[in-house]
Scaffold this active site. Structure first.
Site, PDB file in Angstrom:
ATOM      1  N   LYS A   1       0.811  -1.224   0.000  1.00 13.57           N
ATOM      2  CA  LYS A   1       0.000   0.000   0.000  1.00 13.57           C
ATOM      3  C   LYS A   1       0.845   1.275   0.000  1.00 13.57           C
ATOM      4  CE  LYS A   1      -4.195  -1.879   2.055  1.00 13.57           C
ATOM      5  NZ  LYS A   1      -5.180  -1.800   3.141  1.00 13.57           N
TER       6      LYS A   1
ATOM      7  N   ASP B   1      -9.882   2.884   2.011  1.00  7.46           N
ATOM      8  CA  ASP B   1      -9.987   2.307   3.359  1.00  7.46           C
ATOM      9  C   ASP B   1     -10.565   3.329   4.332  1.00  7.46           C
ATOM     10  OD1 ASP B   1      -9.036  -0.233   2.847  1.00  7.46           O
ATOM     11  OD2 ASP B   1      -6.940   0.294   3.225  1.00  7.46           O
TER      12      ASP B   1
END
Ligand code: NAP
Length: 522
Positions: free
Chosen positions: A319, A355
């Site tokens: 990420k 997220d």
């Protein structure tokens, strides 16, 4: 177009295979380094009498390739020195073979000599200049240099074949196909080896001049080759199924299809493919979502561009690392410092973070965020997304982490308090959020002692497998309102789909599919 290499051990077998191949193939490649016995003239004339449409490539490679094809024993007797090789290729030119394949490694002088010979003979034979790497797939920049070394001779076709040691190598080598197109150069580009098989299927659809297939597995001239019938079946499936039949190549097909991937390592347990494929189907989108276990992130990102993958999810451990390979990163993701979503807009890759939104929407379904205090356990990517979202919505995060340095850094960045994990019993707040993997299936553990949960009205776990972690079970027993990671997972995935497609995803269906799967596991 399919090319069948003729690699038979004897003249009789070679003539038999030529006859059979002429029924199925667009090209046959006479591997004169492997055929033992017989004369080139006989093979060319047998091909012509069996078919007037099949094109003939004449090749005479180095001995190492025969070894790789498991044909070392009989290659010994056919190995030719450079002079003999050149004589053979010149003979092919005199015989009007459609192509002769000369290796870049033969050097400038010999290639020029062959070209001059061709011109002098006024032959219709065209030249393929080839590079084969039997050990590995070099980096794309290196392959591009090799491409230019071949292309500078202005051959009819450049052929670049490498060995795939990992699946991503396919993506690197396939990248040469659009690159050659940009330089108006015809190319054959694919990977050998078991891990390279996928490139043999995809390459022709992307615009590679041809791909190789064998009559039978034992006739393989390079590892990873499919049989002609396997290749035809695969092509039929590609054409008749989700891929539009009228498309000329995979680039065009990929443009019509909307394909998405997940990049992570490991990805075997991921439920994203299940959720996203169900959603794409329900949304009427022509495309699929596949998980890729990535070892070479750079190669995987190049592959997204080369194969016109419309978007990607990014998971552990990429990420943060993925950001340096993207063209743009949106403001939220930049402030969080992590990307979990990529959009490919005509080769331009932009990173997003869904997220934080997934987590915030989930919290908002259960409680008000403004002016409330949230204890976040963890200081990784998810903790960053949580802290960012909570501040954005007017809440107050407090960071609690096992590793103090990492926790303090995050707390300083977001201007909030930090406590070490051992001090958690001292803190009281509105909501506790676990963003560590502690408690994830199959482990039945909790990051916090049950007694400490008394200090919270709400407890959220970002883990969704199991649906109710040990932390949530204990929090429920203490009378807390509990929030599972399932809704966050669905919300962040739904937002990915929104970003990729511009359409509203079927959240209820997505949640149902995942909760059903997880209930089965429990
Ligand atoms: P990450 O960047 O690796 O961070 C993990 C954090 O957990 C680190 O701060 C680490 O502490 C802490 N940690 C790990 N093991 C621990 C242990 N045994 N005891 C105490 N602390 C521990 O991971 P991430 O990307 O934030 O992901 C974390 C979890 O969130 C994963 O389980 C992931 O599946 C889940 N997740 C769920 C969703 C969803 O949609 N529901 C979305 C994203 C992520 P140190 O700093 O001390 O190493």
């Amino acid at each position: 177009m399919i090319c069948v290499p003729i690699t038979a051990r004897t003249k009789k077998e070679a003539l038999h295979n030529i006859e059979r191949s002429c029924q199925f193939a667009d090209f046959i490649e006479l591997r004169m380094d492997l055929i033992n016995g017989g004369r080139l003239e006989e093979f060319i004339s047998a091909s012509r009498s069996n078919s007037d449409s099949v094109k003939i490539i004449v090749t005479c490679r180095k001995k190492e390739e025969a070894t790789l094809a498991g044909k070392a024993a009989y290659a010994k007797s056919t190995t030719r020195n450079t002079k003999e090789k050149m004589a053979l290729l010149k003979e092919a030119i005199i015989q009007d073979a459609d192509f002769v394949d000369v290796e870049l490694a033969e050097g400038h002088a010999l290639i020029k000599e062959l070209q001059a010979f061709c011109a002098k003979q006024s032959s219709k034979t065209k030249i393929i200049i080839s590079y084969h790497n039997l050990k590995e797939t070099p980096a794309l920049t290196k392959l591009k240099q090799i491409f230019h070394q071949c292309a500078k001779f202005k051959p009819a076709i450049v052929k670049i074949v490498t060995t795939a040691k990992i699946v991503e190598d396919n993506l690197t080598t396939l990248n040469l196909i659009p690159y050659a197109k940009e330089h108006s150069q015809k190319i054959i580009s694919l990977c050998m080896g078991d891990k390279g098989s996928i490139s043999r299927v995809v390459a022709p659809f992307m615009g590679s001049y041809l791909s190789f297939a064998v009559l039978e597995k034992k006739g393989q001239s390079a590892p990873g080759q499919f049989t002609v019938s396997e290749m035809k079946q695969i092509n039929e499936l590609l054409k008749s199924g989700r891929i539009a039949p009228e498309a000329k190549d995979l680039s065009a097909q990929m443009s019509q299809n909307q394909n998405y991937i997940l990049l992570g390592n490991p990805v075997g347990q991921s439920l994203s493919p299940l959720m996203h494929n169900a959603a794409l189907k329900k949304m009427g989108i022509n495309g699929t979502y596949c998980a890729f276990c990535v070892q070479d992130l750079r190669g995987a990102i190049q592959g997204i561009r080369a194969m016109n993958i419309r978007g990607a999810s990014v998971t552990i451990p990429f990420k943060v690392a993925v950001m340096e390979y993207l063209d743009d990163v949106d403001g939220d993701a930049l402030k969080i410092g992590a990307v979990n979503t990529i959009i490919n807009s005509n080769g331009r890759l932009t990173g997003y973070n869904t997220d934080w939104l997934g987590l915030i929407l989930t919290l908002q379904e259960a409680m008000l965020i403004k002016n409330k205090t949230f204890v976040i356990i963890g200081a990784g990517g998810t903790a960053r997304a949580a802290a960012y979202g909570i501040i954005k919505k007017g809440g107050l995060p407090v960071i609690v982490n096992r590793t103090q340095g990492k926790g303090k850094t995050l707390a300083n960045e977001f201007n909030c308090a930090f406590y070490s994990l051992s001090e958690i019993g001292k803190i009281k707040a509105d909501c506790l959020i676990n963003t560590t993997p502690v408690g994830m299936y199959p482990k039945n553990t909790s990051p916090v002692k049950a007694a400490a949960l008394n200090n919270y009205q709400y407890v959220m776990d970002v883990i969704y497998n199991p649906l109710k972690t040990k932390l949530l079970k204990e929090a429920e027993r203490q009378g807390c309102h509990i929030i599972s990671g399932l809704d966050m997972f669905v919300n962040q995935g739904a937002h990915q789909l929104r970003l990729w497609t511009g359409k509203e995803p079927p959240r209820m269906l997505m949640k149902k599919i995942i909760s059903e799967r997880l209930t089965q596991v429990e």
